[in-house]
Design a protein around this motif. Structure first.
Motif, short mmCIF file in Angstrom:
data_model
loop_
_atom_site.label_atom_id
_atom_site.label_comp_id
_atom_site.label_asym_id
_atom_site.label_seq_id
_atom_site.Cartn_x
_atom_site.Cartn_y
_atom_site.Cartn_z
N ARG A 96 0.86 -1.09 0.06
CA ARG A 96 -0.10 0.00 0.17
C ARG A 96 0.90 1.30 0.01
NH1 ARG A 96 -2.34 -2.96 4.27
NH2 ARG A 96 -4.45 -3.95 3.54
N ARG A 97 1.85 1.34 0.81
CA ARG A 97 2.68 2.47 0.86
C ARG A 97 3.58 2.58 -0.24
NH1 ARG A 97 4.60 2.82 7.37
NH2 ARG A 97 2.52 2.40 8.14
N ALA A 100 1.33 4.17 -3.10
CA ALA A 100 0.85 5.41 -2.66
C ALA A 100 1.90 6.50 -2.59
CB ALA A 100 0.31 5.43 -1.05
N THR A 197 -3.71 -1.16 -5.75
CA THR A 197 -3.50 -1.90 -4.25
C THR A 197 -4.43 -2.86 -4.12
OG1 THR A 197 -3.26 0.71 -3.68
CG2 THR A 197 -3.80 -0.86 -1.97
#
Length: 218
Positions: A96-97, A100, A197
């Motif tokens: 996710r990070r 993002a 994601t």
């Protein structure tokens, strides 16, 4: 000051030696040995080895049995599930990070490594060695963990990585598993590359479930 620094260096050396013995399988899951046997194995002073054992015990890698000795973590089904579940959670958050933050440098190299290893395994019954397969396998998990960008999470991941190393030595990465594992990883890499994601976290969970199934954990 010098004496204190020397003791610290010996402790660090003992920690490295103990970690290497656990990673390599010289110390195997459930193995029992006395402190004197461990000192002989590592070739370092008793005080340094004791400190290394304390550190490893705090990470769940060893169990100290008073007046008896030391036992290496046992690769029980519940332990395997817990360790893989923990890795899955960190992998998913790392994915996710990275997505993002558009932090995907090195992904092409990871893809090529996995593709090459998969093709080698498909062409030959010998394929790659279990150690090489584990190295490629861990390269993606390390990439996801590095995406967490948090030293405390990174430390927790490193400790769990050692627990999984003990499990992997107890349950070898057999040839039949190499191809499917590489394909599962490539699905994760594709999802990362597509900045998807949902697909990435789903692919990571699928890899977790397949790994549990391969290791006979239901």
């Amino acid at each position: 000051m010098t004496q204190s620094r020397d003791a610290q260096l010996l402790t660090e050396k003992a920690q490295e030696a103990l970690s290497a013995a656990l990673r390599s399988g010289r110390l195997r899951d459930g193995q029992f040995l006395s402190m004197s046997q461990l000192v002989t194995m590592l070739g370092l002073p008793l005080a340094a080895v004791r400190e290394a054992v304390k550190h490893a015990s705090s990470q769940g890698l060893l169990v100290t049995l008073p007046k008896r000795g030391i036992r290496v973590m046992e690769a029980r089904p519940e332990t395997i599930r817990d360790c893989l579940d923990f890795r899955m959670a960190l992998d998913q958050e790392g994915a996710r990070r990275r997505i993002a933050g558009a932090d995907l440098a090195g992904l092409d190299t990871l893809r090529r490594r996995h593709q090459d290893f998969r093709e080698t395994a498909l062409r030959s019954a010998a394929g790659g060695t279990p150690d090489a397969a584990i190295e490629v396998d861990l390269s993606l998990h390390d990439f996801l963990a590095a995406g967490l960008g948090n030293p405390q999470l990174a430390s927790a991941y490193a400790a769990n990585r050692m627990r999984i190393a003990i499990i992997q030595n107890a349950r070898p990465f057999l040839q039949d598993r190499i191809v499917s594992a590489m394909e599962e990883h490539l699905a994760i890499i594709d999802a990362l590359d597509n900045r998807d994601t949902g697909a990435a976290t789903k692919a990571i969970r699928h890899h977790f479930e397949q790994t549990l199934r391969w290791w006979g954990v239901t």
